[in-house]
Design a protein around this motif. Structure first.
Motif, PDB file in Angstrom:
ATOM      1  N   ALA A 231     -39.948 -79.728  11.251  1.00  0.00           N
ATOM      2  CA  ALA A 231     -38.930 -79.510  12.287  1.00  0.00           C
ATOM      3  C   ALA A 231     -39.631 -79.356  13.631  1.00  0.00           C
ATOM      4  O   ALA A 231     -40.578 -78.587  13.755  1.00  0.00           O
ATOM      5  CB  ALA A 231     -38.110 -78.273  11.976  1.00  0.00           C
ATOM      6  N   ILE A 232     -39.144 -80.094  14.632  1.00  0.00           N
ATOM      7  CA  ILE A 232     -39.652 -79.989  15.996  1.00  0.00           C
ATOM      8  C   ILE A 232     -38.508 -79.407  16.823  1.00  0.00           C
ATOM      9  O   ILE A 232     -37.467 -80.042  16.977  1.00  0.00           O
ATOM     10  CB  ILE A 232     -40.074 -81.353  16.555  1.00  0.00           C
ATOM     11  N   VAL A 233     -38.698 -78.202  17.312  1.00  0.00           N
ATOM     12  CA  VAL A 233     -37.637 -77.474  17.999  1.00  0.00           C
ATOM     13  C   VAL A 233     -37.988 -77.341  19.475  1.00  0.00           C
ATOM     14  O   VAL A 233     -39.075 -76.869  19.816  1.00  0.00           O
ATOM     15  CB  VAL A 233     -37.439 -76.071  17.388  1.00  0.00           C
ATOM     16  N   GLY A 234     -37.060 -77.746  20.329  1.00  0.00           N
ATOM     17  CA  GLY A 234     -37.227 -77.571  21.766  1.00  0.00           C
ATOM     18  C   GLY A 234     -36.575 -76.275  22.196  1.00  0.00           C
ATOM     19  O   GLY A 234     -35.381 -76.080  21.972  1.00  0.00           O
ATOM     20  N   VAL A 235     -37.370 -75.381  22.779  1.00  0.00           N
ATOM     21  CA  VAL A 235     -36.851 -74.094  23.250  1.00  0.00           C
ATOM     22  C   VAL A 235     -37.126 -73.957  24.747  1.00  0.00           C
ATOM     23  O   VAL A 235     -37.996 -74.637  25.298  1.00  0.00           O
ATOM     24  CB  VAL A 235     -37.476 -72.892  22.495  1.00  0.00           C
ATOM     25  N   ILE A 236     -36.386 -73.059  25.381  1.00  0.00           N
ATOM     26  CA  ILE A 236     -36.614 -72.763  26.793  1.00  0.00           C
ATOM     27  C   ILE A 236     -37.133 -71.335  26.869  1.00  0.00           C
ATOM     28  O   ILE A 236     -36.453 -70.386  26.455  1.00  0.00           O
ATOM     29  CB  ILE A 236     -35.322 -72.925  27.609  1.00  0.00           C
ATOM     30  N   LYS A 237     -38.360 -71.211  27.363  1.00  0.00           N
ATOM     31  CA  LYS A 237     -38.966 -69.881  27.447  1.00  0.00           C
ATOM     32  C   LYS A 237     -40.079 -69.888  28.478  1.00  0.00           C
ATOM     33  O   LYS A 237     -40.606 -70.939  28.831  1.00  0.00           O
ATOM     34  CB  LYS A 237     -39.501 -69.429  26.089  1.00  0.00           C
ATOM     35  N   LYS A 238     -40.436 -68.710  28.932  1.00  0.00           N
ATOM     36  CA  LYS A 238     -41.595 -68.592  29.807  1.00  0.00           C
ATOM     37  C   LYS A 238     -42.777 -68.134  28.968  1.00  0.00           C
ATOM     38  O   LYS A 238     -42.614 -67.621  27.860  1.00  0.00           O
ATOM     39  CB  LYS A 238     -41.326 -67.654  30.967  1.00  0.00           C
ATOM     40  N   THR A 239     -43.947 -68.355  29.497  1.00  0.00           N
ATOM     41  CA  THR A 239     -45.157 -67.904  28.820  1.00  0.00           C
ATOM     42  C   THR A 239     -45.954 -67.037  29.790  1.00  0.00           C
ATOM     43  O   THR A 239     -45.581 -66.891  30.955  1.00  0.00           O
ATOM     44  CB  THR A 239     -46.031 -69.082  28.358  1.00  0.00           C
ATOM     45  N   ARG A 240     -47.021 -66.536  29.310  1.00  0.00           N
ATOM     46  CA  ARG A 240     -47.858 -65.665  30.135  1.00  0.00           C
ATOM     47  C   ARG A 240     -48.330 -66.369  31.409  1.00  0.00           C
ATOM     48  O   ARG A 240     -48.416 -65.767  32.468  1.00  0.00           O
ATOM     49  CB  ARG A 240     -49.049 -65.218  29.300  1.00  0.00           C
ATOM     50  N   TYR A 241     -48.658 -67.652  31.296  1.00  0.00           N
ATOM     51  CA  TYR A 241     -49.244 -68.364  32.430  1.00  0.00           C
ATOM     52  C   TYR A 241     -48.305 -69.384  33.074  1.00  0.00           C
ATOM     53  O   TYR A 241     -48.639 -69.957  34.102  1.00  0.00           O
ATOM     54  CB  TYR A 241     -50.529 -69.068  31.991  1.00  0.00           C
ATOM     55  N   TYR A 242     -47.148 -69.650  32.475  1.00  0.00           N
ATOM     56  CA  TYR A 242     -46.249 -70.672  33.000  1.00  0.00           C
ATOM     57  C   TYR A 242     -44.845 -70.103  33.160  1.00  0.00           C
ATOM     58  O   TYR A 242     -44.397 -69.294  32.354  1.00  0.00           O
ATOM     59  CB  TYR A 242     -46.198 -71.880  32.054  1.00  0.00           C
ATOM     60  N   PRO A 243     -44.120 -70.565  34.177  1.00  0.00           N
ATOM     61  CA  PRO A 243     -42.741 -70.090  34.363  1.00  0.00           C
ATOM     62  C   PRO A 243     -41.829 -70.624  33.265  1.00  0.00           C
ATOM     63  O   PRO A 243     -42.240 -71.445  32.433  1.00  0.00           O
ATOM     64  CB  PRO A 243     -42.358 -70.656  35.733  1.00  0.00           C
ATOM     65  N   LYS A 244     -40.602 -70.169  33.288  1.00  0.00           N
ATOM     66  CA  LYS A 244     -39.615 -70.608  32.300  1.00  0.00           C
ATOM     67  C   LYS A 244     -39.526 -72.131  32.299  1.00  0.00           C
ATOM     68  O   LYS A 244     -39.449 -72.764  33.347  1.00  0.00           O
ATOM     69  CB  LYS A 244     -38.259 -70.007  32.646  1.00  0.00           C
ATOM     70  N   GLY A 245     -39.573 -72.711  31.106  1.00  0.00           N
ATOM     71  CA  GLY A 245     -39.511 -74.159  30.982  1.00  0.00           C
ATOM     72  C   GLY A 245     -39.291 -74.566  29.538  1.00  0.00           C
ATOM     73  O   GLY A 245     -39.203 -73.732  28.635  1.00  0.00           O
ATOM     74  N   LYS A 246     -39.210 -75.866  29.332  1.00  0.00           N
ATOM     75  CA  LYS A 246     -39.001 -76.418  27.993  1.00  0.00           C
ATOM     76  C   LYS A 246     -40.328 -76.441  27.245  1.00  0.00           C
ATOM     77  O   LYS A 246     -41.344 -76.871  27.780  1.00  0.00           O
ATOM     78  CB  LYS A 246     -38.395 -77.817  28.086  1.00  0.00           C
ATOM     79  N   ARG A 247     -40.283 -76.001  26.004  1.00  0.00           N
ATOM     80  CA  ARG A 247     -41.465 -75.945  25.134  1.00  0.00           C
ATOM     81  C   ARG A 247     -41.124 -76.583  23.788  1.00  0.00           C
ATOM     82  O   ARG A 247     -39.956 -76.755  23.453  1.00  0.00           O
ATOM     83  CB  ARG A 247     -41.897 -74.496  24.890  1.00  0.00           C
ATOM     84  N   ILE A 248     -42.141 -76.855  23.003  1.00  0.00           N
ATOM     85  CA  ILE A 248     -41.956 -77.420  21.672  1.00  0.00           C
ATOM     86  C   ILE A 248     -42.581 -76.483  20.642  1.00  0.00           C
ATOM     87  O   ILE A 248     -43.733 -76.069  20.787  1.00  0.00           O
ATOM     88  CB  ILE A 248     -42.605 -78.811  21.554  1.00  0.00           C
ATOM     89  N   PHE A 249     -41.798 -76.160  19.609  1.00  0.00           N
ATOM     90  CA  PHE A 249     -42.302 -75.435  18.442  1.00  0.00           C
ATOM     91  C   PHE A 249     -42.200 -76.389  17.253  1.00  0.00           C
ATOM     92  O   PHE A 249     -41.222 -77.127  17.133  1.00  0.00           O
ATOM     93  CB  PHE A 249     -41.458 -74.208  18.129  1.00  0.00           C
ATOM     94  N   ILE A 250     -43.175 -76.342  16.358  1.00  0.00           N
ATOM     95  CA  ILE A 250     -43.160 -77.192  15.164  1.00  0.00           C
ATOM     96  C   ILE A 250     -43.272 -76.295  13.937  1.00  0.00           C
ATOM     97  O   ILE A 250     -44.136 -75.417  13.872  1.00  0.00           O
ATOM     98  CB  ILE A 250     -44.296 -78.232  15.183  1.00  0.00           C
ATOM     99  N   PHE A 251     -42.372 -76.528  12.977  1.00  0.00           N
ATOM    100  CA  PHE A 251     -42.326 -75.740  11.745  1.00  0.00           C
ATOM    101  C   PHE A 251     -42.457 -76.652  10.535  1.00  0.00           C
ATOM    102  O   PHE A 251     -42.048 -77.812  10.575  1.00  0.00           O
ATOM    103  CB  PHE A 251     -40.996 -74.982  11.637  1.00  0.00           C
ATOM    104  N   LYS A 252     -42.989 -76.093   9.455  1.00  0.00           N
ATOM    105  CA  LYS A 252     -43.099 -76.839   8.206  1.00  0.00           C
ATOM    106  C   LYS A 252     -42.434 -76.059   7.084  1.00  0.00           C
ATOM    107  O   LYS A 252     -42.170 -74.861   7.201  1.00  0.00           O
ATOM    108  CB  LYS A 252     -44.553 -77.141   7.873  1.00  0.00           C
ATOM    109  N   ASN A 253     -42.191 -76.742   6.000  1.00  0.00           N
ATOM    110  CA  ASN A 253     -41.633 -76.159   4.783  1.00  0.00           C
ATOM    111  C   ASN A 253     -42.794 -75.868   3.835  1.00  0.00           C
ATOM    112  O   ASN A 253     -43.492 -76.768   3.404  1.00  0.00           O
ATOM    113  CB  ASN A 253     -40.662 -77.162   4.148  1.00  0.00           C
TER     114      ASN A 253
END
Length: 168
Positions: free
Chosen positions: A69-91
């Motif tokens: 699963a490739i999930v697009g989320v909107i979040k900020k990180t320690r070094y970057y402002p709020k933006g679109k990110r990608i999380f990848i999950f496996k079974n």
């Protein structure tokens, strides 16, 4: 003897899970709380995503024969402002496990999609630059995350970038 029996049972479970039908989906609880849900023939597992989700794609990102699963989320990180990110999950045996919870790809992510080209599986990204141009990039899985492969378009208009992004 018992050790061998448990090892064989574990191996049979893993092999049987490979053939099981699976489905990933997003369940929205509210504006900023979502759940990634993995449903197989025999189990259901959830992973809490405390961020707005803008997209879910599936595909065998790492080329191991299992759909991820490739999930697009909107979040900020320690070094970057709020933006679109990608999380990848496996079974993993009917349980959701993160493969990569990337803070950033290369540019400013606008959109992404799973691709499976002659070079192998990966992610195609539509990104902007700090000087308001568009780029289309390809990324592949490498051991512990996404690695840049090449630009398909660089410093182009949005229209041209979308044309390249949506092409085979």
């Amino acid at each position: 003897m018992a050790r061998i029996r448990y090892w064989i049972l574990g191996l049979l479970l893993v092999l049987s899970m490979k053939g099981e039908a699976q489905q990933f989906r997003i369940v929205q609880q509210n504006d900023s709380l979502n759940w990634l849900v993995l449903t197989t023939d025999s189990t259901e597992d959830k992973w809490k995503l405390p961020y707005p989700v803008y997209q879910l794609q599936t595909g065998d990102v790492d080329g191991n024969g299992s759909v991820d699963a490739i999930v697009g989320v909107i979040k900020k990180t320690r070094y970057y402002p709020k933006g679109k990110r990608i999380f990848i999950f496996k079974n993993v045996n009917g349980k959701l496990r993160p493969m990569w919870m990337g803070s950033k790809l290369g540019g400013i992510l606008q959109d992404f999609r799973f691709t499976n080209t002659a070079e192998g599986p990966g992610v195609r990204a539509l990104e902007t630059t700090t000087d308001d141009y568009y780029v289309v990039s390809e990324y592949r899985w490498e051991t512990f995350g996404m690695t840049f492969v090449r630009f398909l378009a660089k410093k182009v208009s949005k229209e041209k970038a979308l044309e390249v992004f949506n092409s085979k």
